[in-house]
Design a protein around this motif. Structure first.
Motif, short mmCIF file in Angstrom:
data_model
loop_
_atom_site.label_atom_id
_atom_site.label_comp_id
_atom_site.label_asym_id
_atom_site.label_seq_id
_atom_site.Cartn_x
_atom_site.Cartn_y
_atom_site.Cartn_z
N VAL A 119 -7.34 9.75 5.07
CA VAL A 119 -6.32 10.21 4.11
C VAL A 119 -6.01 9.08 3.12
CG1 VAL A 119 -3.91 10.94 3.86
CG2 VAL A 119 -5.31 11.92 5.68
N GLN A 120 -5.92 7.86 3.66
CA GLN A 120 -5.64 6.70 2.80
C GLN A 120 -6.76 6.53 1.77
OE1 GLN A 120 -2.84 4.99 2.83
NE2 GLN A 120 -3.48 3.57 1.24
N ALA A 121 -8.01 6.71 2.22
CA ALA A 121 -9.15 6.58 1.30
C ALA A 121 -9.08 7.65 0.21
CB ALA A 121 -10.46 6.69 2.09
N HIS B 73 -4.92 -6.65 1.96
CA HIS B 73 -5.55 -6.01 0.80
C HIS B 73 -4.50 -5.36 -0.10
CE1 HIS B 73 -8.48 -4.10 -1.72
NE2 HIS B 73 -7.90 -2.93 -1.50
N GLU B 74 -3.53 -4.69 0.51
CA GLU B 74 -2.49 -4.05 -0.31
C GLU B 74 -1.67 -5.08 -1.09
OE1 GLU B 74 -2.16 -1.04 -1.25
OE2 GLU B 74 -3.75 -0.28 0.05
N LYS B 75 -1.45 -6.24 -0.48
CA LYS B 75 -0.72 -7.31 -1.19
C LYS B 75 -1.54 -7.78 -2.40
CE LYS B 75 2.21 -8.90 2.54
NZ LYS B 75 2.47 -9.88 3.60
N PHE B 76 -2.84 -7.84 -2.23
CA PHE B 76 -3.72 -8.20 -3.35
C PHE B 76 -3.60 -7.14 -4.47
CE2 PHE B 76 -7.86 -6.89 -5.13
CZ PHE B 76 -8.08 -7.95 -6.01
N VAL B 77 -3.59 -5.87 -4.07
CA VAL B 77 -3.49 -4.79 -5.06
C VAL B 77 -2.14 -4.87 -5.78
CG1 VAL B 77 -3.42 -2.27 -5.41
CG2 VAL B 77 -5.10 -3.26 -3.85
N THR B 78 -1.08 -5.13 -5.02
CA THR B 78 0.25 -5.26 -5.64
C THR B 78 0.23 -6.37 -6.69
OG1 THR B 78 1.33 -4.54 -3.61
CG2 THR B 78 2.69 -5.75 -5.17
N GLU C 224 -6.41 9.05 -0.96
CA GLU C 224 -5.35 8.64 -1.89
C GLU C 224 -5.85 7.59 -2.87
OE1 GLU C 224 -1.61 7.34 -0.44
OE2 GLU C 224 -1.01 9.35 0.18
N GLU C 225 -6.63 6.64 -2.34
CA GLU C 225 -7.14 5.57 -3.22
C GLU C 225 -8.05 6.12 -4.30
OE1 GLU C 225 -5.72 2.91 -3.19
OE2 GLU C 225 -5.03 2.49 -1.16
N MET C 226 -8.81 7.16 -3.95
CA MET C 226 -9.67 7.80 -4.96
C MET C 226 -8.81 8.35 -6.10
SD MET C 226 -12.85 7.46 -4.13
CE MET C 226 -13.67 8.65 -5.19
N THR C 227 -7.66 8.94 -5.73
CA THR C 227 -6.80 9.50 -6.78
C THR C 227 -6.18 8.37 -7.62
OG1 THR C 227 -4.73 9.60 -5.48
CG2 THR C 227 -6.22 11.49 -5.32
N HIS C 228 -5.95 7.21 -6.98
CA HIS C 228 -5.43 6.07 -7.75
C HIS C 228 -6.47 5.61 -8.79
CE1 HIS C 228 -2.61 4.84 -4.17
NE2 HIS C 228 -2.33 6.02 -4.68
N GLY C 229 -7.72 5.53 -8.34
CA GLY C 229 -8.79 5.14 -9.26
C GLY C 229 -8.90 6.14 -10.41
N ASN D 250 -10.87 -1.86 -8.25
CA ASN D 250 -10.09 -2.25 -7.06
C ASN D 250 -9.64 -1.03 -6.26
OD1 ASN D 250 -10.26 -4.95 -7.74
ND2 ASN D 250 -8.26 -5.00 -8.78
N GLU D 251 -9.25 0.02 -6.98
CA GLU D 251 -8.77 1.22 -6.29
C GLU D 251 -9.93 1.93 -5.58
OE1 GLU D 251 -5.67 1.81 -5.94
OE2 GLU D 251 -4.70 0.73 -7.56
N PHE D 252 -11.08 2.02 -6.25
CA PHE D 252 -12.22 2.66 -5.60
C PHE D 252 -12.74 1.80 -4.44
CE2 PHE D 252 -12.93 5.12 -9.75
CZ PHE D 252 -12.38 6.28 -9.23
N GLU E 188 4.52 2.81 -6.06
CA GLU E 188 3.56 3.19 -5.03
C GLU E 188 3.21 1.99 -4.14
OE1 GLU E 188 2.44 5.93 -4.02
OE2 GLU E 188 0.60 5.48 -2.93
N GLN E 189 3.09 0.81 -4.75
CA GLN E 189 2.72 -0.36 -3.95
C GLN E 189 3.79 -0.75 -2.94
OE1 GLN E 189 -0.79 -0.09 -4.49
NE2 GLN E 189 -0.31 -1.96 -3.42
N ILE E 190 5.05 -0.45 -3.25
CA ILE E 190 6.12 -0.72 -2.27
C ILE E 190 5.83 0.14 -1.03
CG2 ILE E 190 8.60 -0.48 -1.78
CD1 ILE E 190 9.05 -0.88 -4.84
N GLU E 191 5.50 1.40 -1.29
CA GLU E 191 5.21 2.33 -0.19
C GLU E 191 3.94 1.93 0.57
OE1 GLU E 191 4.12 6.89 -0.21
OE2 GLU E 191 5.87 6.51 -1.46
N GLU E 192 2.93 1.51 -0.16
CA GLU E 192 1.66 1.14 0.47
C GLU E 192 1.84 -0.05 1.42
OE1 GLU E 192 -0.43 3.60 0.04
OE2 GLU E 192 -2.02 2.73 -1.18
N GLU E 193 2.51 -1.09 0.94
CA GLU E 193 2.71 -2.26 1.80
C GLU E 193 3.59 -1.90 2.99
OE1 GLU E 193 3.74 -6.07 0.23
OE2 GLU E 193 2.60 -5.75 -1.62
FE1 FEO Z 1 -4.08 2.15 -4.51
FE2 FEO Z 1 -3.43 1.19 -1.71
O1 FEO Z 1 -3.47 0.81 -3.52
#
Ligand code: FEO
Length: 170
Positions: free
Chosen positions: A45-47, A93-98, A49-54, A16-18, A126-131
């Motif tokens: 930049v968002q992409a 999408h971010e709500k789905f990730v949350t 960040e998502e790589m680092t989440h994965g 999901n993160e990737f 992190e998801q609070i910040e993302e949404e």
């Molecule tokens: Fe890694 Fe934007 O959720």
């Protein structure tokens, strides 16, 4: 040691993160084609960040003796109606990730896996910040709807975002 159940769920979340990175790169491509380089840069930049989440899921799985499985990643949408459409889809999408992070936390609590719970705390925050960041930009976009100058100012503002790699512990 991760249970099989949590390991499978972590591998799914890694995907999901990737996928998120893939989605946001598609959005960056759209903004580039719309001559909005600031929005495109923000999405790049968002992409990143998502790589680092994965990677966090990858690393944690390895460190806890689990086995990583890189799952197939679906193609993201590439065509969007407008900047508002992009950020609406991003927020959805971010709500789905949350929801999927919360589900992982539920499993970790059920299984009394304290290490996994501590690891997942970072993602819950992190998801609070993302949404919030998608939601705020969406509100700004709606405020300047139909105002080309407002959109360009917002483009400049978003272009200021820089990628800051997370520390090992954060
Ligand atoms: Fe890694 Fe934007 O959720």
């Amino acid at each position: 040691m991760l249970s099989q159940n949590l390991q499978d769920a972590f591998n799914e979340q890694m995907k999901n993160e990737f996928y998120s990175a893939y989605l946001y790169m598609a959005m960056a491509g759209y903004f580039q084609s719309e001559d909005l380089p600031g929005f495109a840069s923000w999405m790049r930049v968002q992409a990143l960040e998502e790589m680092t989440h994965g990677e966090k899921f990858f690393n944690f799985t390895c460190e806890t003796g689990g086995r990583t499985h890189l799952l197939p990643i679906a193609g993201p949408p590439n065509d969007f109606k407008s900047a508002i459409d992009v950020f609406e889809q991003g927020l959805t999408h971010e709500k789905f990730v949350t929801a999927s992070i919360n589900n992982l936390m539920n499993i970790a609590v059920e299984e009394k896996d304290h290490a996994a719970q501590i690891f997942l705390h970072w993602f819950v925050t992190e998801q609070i910040e993302e949404e919030s960041s998608f939601s705020l930009i969406l509100k700004k976009l709606k405020r300047v709807e139909g105002d080309g100058r407002g959109l360009l100012l917002l483009d400049q503002e978003l272009g200021q975002r820089v990628f800051v790699p997370p520390t090992q512990s954060a």
